[in-house]
Design an enzyme around this catalytic site. Structure first.
Site, PDB file in Angstrom:
ATOM      1  N   HIS A   1      -7.086  -6.050  -0.417  1.00 48.15           N
ATOM      2  CA  HIS A   1      -6.204  -5.374  -0.273  1.00 48.15           C
ATOM      3  C   HIS A   1      -5.155  -5.706   0.769  1.00 48.15           C
ATOM      4  O   HIS A   1      -3.861  -5.524   0.436  1.00 48.15           O
ATOM      5  CB  HIS A   1      -6.604  -3.833  -0.212  1.00 48.15           C
ATOM      6  CG  HIS A   1      -5.696  -2.812   0.087  1.00 48.15           C
ATOM      7  ND1 HIS A   1      -4.278  -2.217  -1.022  1.00 48.15           N
ATOM      8  CD2 HIS A   1      -4.804  -1.877   0.877  1.00 48.15           C
ATOM      9  CE1 HIS A   1      -4.069  -1.542  -0.674  1.00 48.15           C
ATOM     10  NE2 HIS A   1      -3.745  -1.359   0.780  1.00 48.15           N
TER      11      HIS A   1
ATOM     12  N   SER B   1       0.513  -1.000  -0.126  1.00 45.96           N
ATOM     13  CA  SER B   1       0.286   0.337   0.036  1.00 45.96           C
ATOM     14  C   SER B   1       1.255   1.164   0.178  1.00 45.96           C
ATOM     15  O   SER B   1       2.303   1.700  -0.958  1.00 45.96           O
ATOM     16  CB  SER B   1      -1.329   0.317   1.115  1.00 45.96           C
ATOM     17  OG  SER B   1      -2.323   1.074   1.184  1.00 45.96           O
ATOM     18  N   TRP B   2       0.375   2.246   1.092  1.00 45.89           N
ATOM     19  CA  TRP B   2       1.683   3.225   1.165  1.00 45.89           C
ATOM     20  C   TRP B   2       2.780   2.781   1.149  1.00 45.89           C
ATOM     21  O   TRP B   2       3.823   2.907   0.673  1.00 45.89           O
ATOM     22  CB  TRP B   2       1.485   4.203   2.167  1.00 45.89           C
ATOM     23  CG  TRP B   2       2.460   5.161   2.220  1.00 45.89           C
ATOM     24  CD1 TRP B   2       3.632   4.835   4.218  1.00 45.89           C
ATOM     25  CD2 TRP B   2       3.586   6.303   2.008  1.00 45.89           C
ATOM     26  NE1 TRP B   2       4.241   5.630   3.289  1.00 45.89           N
ATOM     27  CE2 TRP B   2       4.506   6.436   2.836  1.00 45.89           C
ATOM     28  CE3 TRP B   2       3.020   6.274   0.593  1.00 45.89           C
ATOM     29  CZ2 TRP B   2       5.261   7.729   2.221  1.00 45.89           C
ATOM     30  CZ3 TRP B   2       3.666   7.752   0.077  1.00 45.89           C
ATOM     31  CH2 TRP B   2       4.480   8.749   1.163  1.00 45.89           C
TER      32      TRP B   2
END
Length: 311
Positions: free
Chosen positions: A291, A111-112
C-alpha cells in the site's frame, strides 16, 4: 525520487471553526500547480512527499489537513472533531487554492488522500487538470469491514490480536471511538498506539520496523487514531458507494490510478471498480507492492505519472 528540496513559502491559513491549516509551496514558483493530499486521514505531510514531483516543472503545494501535522489545534490535544469532516476539507482546499492565486491544479492523493481527491474533483471538476491517485479507498462498508472487521486480520493474526483485544464485542470502530475520546491518557493512549501500529505494520509488502516505530509515537498515534476513527465511524460523510457512483463526473479529467497488487489496507478491487466507472482513466497494477507510496514499484509508477503530466 527527485532530490530533497525545501519550501520557499509557507504559512497557516485560517479556514474557520478555530482551525489553522499549515501549507507550504516548493519547486518552481512559476511552475504547474499540483496539490498533494496526504493519507490517514490524520497522517500529515512529510518532506519526502515533495520529491514525487519535478521541482523544475511543478509548483508543489502540500498542506496538513485539519487536526494533524503542523495544523492547529492538534487532535492529540483537542479531541473535538465536530468541525473536521470530508466536506470541511474540500472547502479548505478551495480556500487554499484561492489564497495561493491558483486557477486550476493537478490533484495527487494516496489512500485517504485518494478519497479526498475524488470528493474534491467530483465537487469542483473545473479546478482539476489531472488526477494521480494511489491505493484507492472510498470508505464503503465492505472496505471498512475488510480492514477493521477481521478480514485483513486473517493474514496478520498476531497483529490483529493487539487491535481486537480492545473491542471484546467485535465492534472495533465503535469500541475505539469510546476509548480514544476518553480524556484520560491511561484509557486512550494504549488503544491509540494499537490502532496506529496496526496500519503502520500492514501497509508495506514486507514489514518495516522503522515505519512501524514511527506509527507508535504517542502524539502522532493519538491524533492519527482519533481522526481516522472519527471519519470511519461516520463513513466519511459519504453516501454508500458515492465516489464510484459519481465517477462519471470525472469524464474529461486525465487520470492515473496506481495500485499495489498485495495492498492489505485498500485491496485492489476498489481501484478496479473505480477504473471501470471513470471514463478515460488508466490503471497501473504494481505486481510486487503493498500500500505505501514508497514501495519501489509504486514510487516508480507515481513519478512516471507526474512526469507525464509535466508542462
Amino acid at each position: 525520487m527527485y532530490p530533497e528540496i525545501e519550501p520557499h513559502e509557507q504559512g497557516l491559513l485560517d479556514v474557520g471553526d478555530g482551525n489553522l491549516v499549515h501549507w507550504e509551496v516548493s519547486g518552481n514558483p512559476d511552475g504547474k500547480p499540483v496539490v498533494f493530499l496526504h493519507g490517514g486521514p490524520g497522517g500529515g505531510c512529510s518532506p519526502a512527499h515533495r520529491r514525487l514531483f519535478d521541482p523544475a516543472a511543478y509548483r508543489i503545494v502540500l498542506f496538513d489537513q485539519r487536526g494533524c501535522g503542523r495544523s492547529t489545534p492538534h487532535a492529540s490535544e483537542d479531541p473535538d472533531l465536530s468541525a473536521n469532516t470530508t466536506w470541511h476539507l474540500v472547502s479548505d482546499m478551495e480556500k487554499l487554492r484561492e489564497h495561493l492565486g491558483i486557477e486550476r491544479w493537478q490533484v495527487f492523493g494516496g489512500s485517504w488522500g485518494s478519497t479526498l481527491s475524488l470528493a474534491y474533483a467530483q465537487t469542483h471538476p473545473e479546478r482539476v487538470t489531472e488526477l494521480v491517485l494511489r491505493g484507492i479507498f472510498t470508505v464503503r462498508e465492505k472496505e471498512l469491514d475488510w480492514y477493521y472487521g477481521g478480514g485483513a486480520g486473517m493474514l496478520f493474526p498476531e497483529l490483529w490480536e493487539q487491535v481486537a483485544r480492545w473491542a471484546p464485542d467485535g465492534d472495533v470502530i465503535g469500541a475505539y471511538s469510546r476509548l480514544l475520546n476518553d480524556p484520560d491518557p491511561a484509557v486512550h493512549e494504549a488503544p491509540a498506539i494499537a490502532w496506529s501500529v496496526w496500519e503502520g505494520s500492514t501497509v508495506t509488502l514486507l514489514e518495516r520496523a522503522d515505519l512501524t516505530a514511527s506509527f507508535a509515537e504517542p502524539r502522532f498515534a493519538l491524533a492519527f487514531a482519533r481522526i481516522e476513527n472519527h471519519y470511519f465511524a461516520h463513513n466519511a460523510w459519504l453516501e454508500e458507494g458515492q465516489l464510484i457512483r459519481d465517477a462519471h463526473k470525472l469524464s474529461g479529467i486525465p487520470g492515473v490510478i496506481v495500485q499495489g497488487r498485495y495492498d492489505m489496507a485498500t485491496p485492489p478491487v476498489t481501484a478496479w471498480e473505480l477504473h471501470k466507472a471513470w471514463p478515460g482513466s488508466e490503471l497501473v497494477m504494481v505486481g510486487d507492492a503493498g500500500h505505501a507510496f514508497d514501495e519501489p514499484g509504486i514510487l516508480k509508477a507515481l513519478v512516471a505519472a507526474t512526469d507525464r503530466f509535466r508542462p
